[in-house]
Design an enzyme around this catalytic site. Structure first.
Site, PDB file in Angstrom:
ATOM      1  N   GLY A  76       0.753  -1.246   0.000  1.00  0.00           N
ATOM      2  CA  GLY A  76       0.000   0.000   0.000  1.00  0.00           C
ATOM      3  C   GLY A  76       0.782   1.294   0.000  1.00  0.00           C
ATOM      4  N   TRP A  78       2.233   2.981  -2.459  1.00  0.00           N
ATOM      5  CA  TRP A  78       1.810   3.891  -3.533  1.00  0.00           C
ATOM      6  C   TRP A  78       0.416   4.445  -3.253  1.00  0.00           C
ATOM      7  CZ3 TRP A  78       3.308   2.920  -9.299  1.00  0.00           C
ATOM      8  CH2 TRP A  78       4.710   2.998  -9.429  1.00  0.00           C
ATOM      9  N   ASP A  99      -5.673  -5.771  -5.642  1.00  0.00           N
ATOM     10  CA  ASP A  99      -4.650  -6.801  -5.444  1.00  0.00           C
ATOM     11  C   ASP A  99      -5.323  -8.142  -5.175  1.00  0.00           C
ATOM     12  OD1 ASP A  99      -2.250  -8.290  -4.568  1.00  0.00           O
ATOM     13  OD2 ASP A  99      -1.355  -6.309  -4.407  1.00  0.00           O
ATOM     14  N   ASP A 115      -8.799  -9.923  -9.379  1.00  0.00           N
ATOM     15  CA  ASP A 115      -7.794 -10.115 -10.421  1.00  0.00           C
ATOM     16  C   ASP A 115      -8.072  -9.124 -11.545  1.00  0.00           C
ATOM     17  OD1 ASP A 115      -6.040 -10.953 -12.353  1.00  0.00           O
ATOM     18  OD2 ASP A 115      -6.712 -13.041 -12.379  1.00  0.00           O
ATOM     19  N   ASP A 139       3.047  -0.965  -9.674  1.00  0.00           N
ATOM     20  CA  ASP A 139       4.404  -1.242  -9.208  1.00  0.00           C
ATOM     21  C   ASP A 139       4.622  -2.757  -9.128  1.00  0.00           C
ATOM     22  OD1 ASP A 139       6.954  -0.386  -8.372  1.00  0.00           O
ATOM     23  OD2 ASP A 139       6.426  -0.621  -6.258  1.00  0.00           O
ATOM     24  N   LYS A 179       5.963  -0.305 -13.638  1.00  0.00           N
ATOM     25  CA  LYS A 179       7.337  -0.774 -13.476  1.00  0.00           C
ATOM     26  C   LYS A 179       7.745  -1.619 -14.673  1.00  0.00           C
ATOM     27  CE  LYS A 179       8.770  -2.335  -9.477  1.00  0.00           C
ATOM     28  NZ  LYS A 179       8.941  -3.205  -8.292  1.00  0.00           N
TER      29      LYS A 179
END
Length: 225
Positions: A76, A78, A99, A115, A139, A179
């Site tokens: 958490g 971000w 998540d 998902d 990320d 990322k």
């Protein structure tokens, strides 16, 4: 303990009978990482919070009143930064953290354990927001096998999936941040992002470990919607 070249104390972890070398090195790196220590002092859930804060300080993509989606959000860090910067804690902006793993509550953040790759995820997200998103950020890192080519394919595949999700839920003018690693976005993904966004750049924040190949792709000015 010993002092490094900067004068900081350096912690060395002794190898235990059952402790693998990789675990020893990871623990030693965590104990000696100034961002890990600072995150604890500042109340952030991970050192990753500083990466997002630094990138936003430079490119100013998080704004008051925006709707933000944080993919692979746990633990958490971000989401904490996003909630503060878009005013979610005060009810002005919105942050949806997605998540597969459970995540503890964060003021101003709505958590969805789902998902994002499922077919109905974009529809569920839009229903939660009451419309589209202004920012989709990720990320996430793919699980690695140690086989370089296989790992690269997994990394690219994950970013492509996140970008496809973003294209379904972003408002016009929106931002996608994800990322990647040293190779950056591959040619196909890079071309797709350039078609869909006004500007695409690669960024390596100072908070990323210098020995890491980690980078981020920042695409701004979504043309779809």
């Amino acid at each position: 303990m010993a002092k490094d070249t900067t004068g900081r104390l350096h912690v060395t972890v002794k190898s235990g009978g059952k402790r693998k070398l990789s675990s020893k090195l990871w623990l030693e790196r965590q104990l000696n990482d100034p961002y890990v220590a600072q995150a604890k002092r500042d109340g952030f859930r991970s050192r990753a919070a500083y990466k997002l804060r630094e990138m936003d300080d430079k490119y100013h993509f998080l704004k008051q009143g925006q709707a933000v989606v944080d993919l692979g959000a746990a633990p958490g860090g971000w989401s904490q930064i996003a909630a503060k910067r878009v005013g979610a804690e005060a009810g002005r902006g919105k942050v949806i953290a997605i998540d597969l793993l459970e995540m503890g509550e964060i003021p101003g953040v709505t958590f969805a354990q789902l998902d994002f790759l499922s077919d109905d995820a974009p529809e569920k997200l839009r229903a939660m927001l009451g419309g589209g998103a202004d920012i989709v950020m990720s990320d996430m890192a793919a699980n690695t096998t140690g086989h370089r080519k296989t790992d690269q394919l997994r990394i690219v595949g994950l970013v492509e999936s996140a970008a496809a999700f973003a294209a379904e839920v972003l408002n016009p003018g929106g931002t996608f941040l994800a990322k990647v690693f040293q190779s950056g976005a591959d040619a196909t993904l890079q071309a797709e992002l350039k078609r869909n966004f006004a500007t695409v750049r690669h960024v390596k924040p100072a908070a990323s470990r210098q020995d890491s190949s980690e980078r981020y792709v920042l695409a701004m000015g979504f043309r779809g919607g």
